[in-house]
Structure formats: C-alpha cells, structure tokens
Design an enzyme around this catalytic site. Structure first.
Site, PDB file in Angstrom:
ATOM      1  CG  HIS A 150      -1.892   1.159   1.185  1.00 26.83           C
ATOM      2  ND1 HIS A 150      -3.186   1.025   0.699  1.00 26.83           N
ATOM      3  CD2 HIS A 150      -1.772   2.464   1.555  1.00 26.83           C
ATOM      4  CE1 HIS A 150      -3.803   2.193   0.767  1.00 26.83           C
ATOM      5  NE2 HIS A 150      -2.973   3.076   1.286  1.00 26.83           N
ATOM      6  CB  CYS A 151       2.095   3.368  -2.556  1.00 26.70           C
ATOM      7  SG  CYS A 151       3.132   4.833  -2.836  1.00 26.70           S
TER       8      CYS A 151
END
Length: 299
Positions: A150-151
């Site tokens: 998850h960025c």
C-alpha cells in the site's frame, strides 16, 4: 491435509470469484480510498510536481535568451510531467484488484458445490473468499489480488490491476527529477557567469532559494522513485510481490520469469503502449458506468 495453495486452487476450479462482466466493471469503475494520510500525500505529490513546473518554466526557461533551448526543454519537461501525473491518477483511481467484499456467504458457499472434506480460506476481516496470492489491506479494508504494497503517495494499494501505472509513475517522476537537476545545474552555471544579470525575472536571492529547494526535491524524489522503479521491475521479472518477498512465501503457483512477467503486467505483445498511461482509458464508458453504478469509495 492439503496446503492452502491447493485448497485455493480447488475453489477456483469450481467457480471464479469474478465473472467476465464483473471484471470489466471493476476495471472501469472509479476507485478512491478515503484515507486522510493518503489524500495528504497524494496532494503533496501534485503540489511538488506543480512547484517543479513553476520553477522550470518561469524561473529557468521563459527568461532564457535561447528560444530553441527553452522550447525543447519546455516541451520535454512538461510532456513527462503530464505522463507522470496521469500515471499517478490511474494508479490512485484504478481498482487494484479488490476481492468482492462479503462474498463468503452461505448461499455462495453452496453455489460452489464443494466436495466433502474440501476446505476454502475465508478472510475474517472483510468476510470474503481469499484467492491465491491475495492479501488483506488494513487501509483499503479489502483483500487485494497480487497485492504488492500500500503506497500512501498514490493513496492506494499496488496490485494486480494498477501495478503497471505505478511503475510508469515512478519512471516518469524519476525522469522529470533528473531533468530538473540537469536544468538547475546548467542554470546556476550560466547565471554565475553573467553574475545573475538578466538571468531571471526574479531577484537573485529569490531565484537561488527556488532553485535550491527544487534541487533538494528533485534529488530526494529521484533517489526514491529510481529505487522503487528498480524494485518493481525486479519483482515483476521474478513474479514475486513485495509482501511475498518480505514474508519469504514459497510459491505455490507457476512463476512467470523475465519477459513473461513483464507481459503479464504491461500486456502483450511488447509495444510503445507499455509507456502510455492513457492506454485503455475509455472516458465515455467510465462516465456512463459511474452514473449507472456509482463510484466505489473505500472508507
């Protein structure tokens, strides 16, 4: 007892989690994560790119006496910036491969027509049947197919459906960062030679501060995105996500290596469309489905 990989393959042979029509809708609907940290990071990304645009165009290129120097560098920098921001939007607003939420119902289980003794894996957090290589994201609150990580900078997970856009985003940000550093170095050298006379429409102290901040920003983003780009390409060529690497998970699937992995992410056959973040974007279909089905928001 069968391994989890075998159990999941048994389920997928009976009935896929998404039918063809549902996959098409998932690929074309608007996806947005309502995460405060992610939205701030995404805004900062756009703000910093716009700042770089301002400094490059109004501090360095427009005041330049060389028409062709300004034209060539202006077109190149702004074109790459548009590609970078488009890639960012596609990464942020594309469903990364979310498994249907709450599909682990009694009715759905019965429709699978499982044989006695067969076992399936259910995610207790989002009440969905978890397919092979899917992981639950605590921020998206969904199980994501082939989830890499998850960025917060794109306010989304990087998964099966949007990894291509994320790779393009890191590549184009690294490109404009390197370009900005080269332009800043040349501008400093040129202005020092003429003692900043007629070098910029801004006063020398203001121009120097703007350029220094741009250099720091470009150096930071160049380092971060270049490393991330290299890591993503390495993972794609080895058909291994970042989560799988960190957890040291043994593959229960047939790995695609090198070009096969690249083709699986970017499409086949290899072409210039690999570098085009606009490829596959159908605005008309997207608008019709957004009005009909509504955009999907994750809280």
């Amino acid at each position: 007892m069968q391994s989890s990989g075998h159990r999941l393959r048994d389920v997928e042979q009976h009935q896929p989690l998404l039918s063809g029509g549902e996959e098409e809708v998932a690929a074309s609907r608007i996806w947005f994560i309502q995460d405060s940290c992610g939205m701030v990071c995404a805004f900062m990304t756009w703000f910093l790119v716009m700042y770089a645009e301002f400094v490059v165009n109004f501090v360095m290129l427009l005041p330049s006496k060389s028409f062709w120097y300004s034209l060539i560098n202006g077109v190149a920098f702004n074109f790459l910036a548009v590609l970078a921001l488009t890639s960012h939007l596609r990464t942020m607003l594309t469903d990364p491969g979310a498994v249907p939420k709450g599909n682990a119902t009694k009715e759905y289980m019965e429709s699978l027509q499982l044989k006695p003794g067969e076992v399936i894996y259910k995610c207790p957090k989002c009440c969905s049947i978890k397919p092979e290589r899917a992981h639950h994201c605590s921020i998206c609150k969904r199980c994501i197919r082939k989830m890499d990580h998850h960025c917060p900078w794109v306010n989304n997970c990087v998964g099966e459906n949007n990894q291509r856009f994320f790779v393009l985003f890191t590549m184009y940000i690294a490109s404009i960062s390197l370009h900005a550093l080269c332009l800043s170095g040349f501008h400093f050298f040129t202005c020092i030679k003429v003692q900043w006379n007629e070098c910029s429409d801004f006063s020398p102290p203001v121009a120097v501060m703007l350029l220094i901040f741009l250099c720091l920003e470009a150096l930071l983003f160049l380092t971060f995105t270049a490393v991330m780009f290299g890591t993503q390409i390495h993972s794609i060529c080895n058909d291994e996500t970042e989560i799988e690497r960190l957890k040291n998970e043994k593959p229960t699937w047939e790995r695609r290596v090198r070009w096969e992995g690249m083709k699986a992410v970017f499409g086949r056959p290899p072409s210039l469309l690999w570098f085009n973040p606009f490829a596959g974007l159908r605005l008309q279909v997207l608008m019709v489905r957004a009005q009909k089905n509504g955009a999907e928001f994750s809280v």
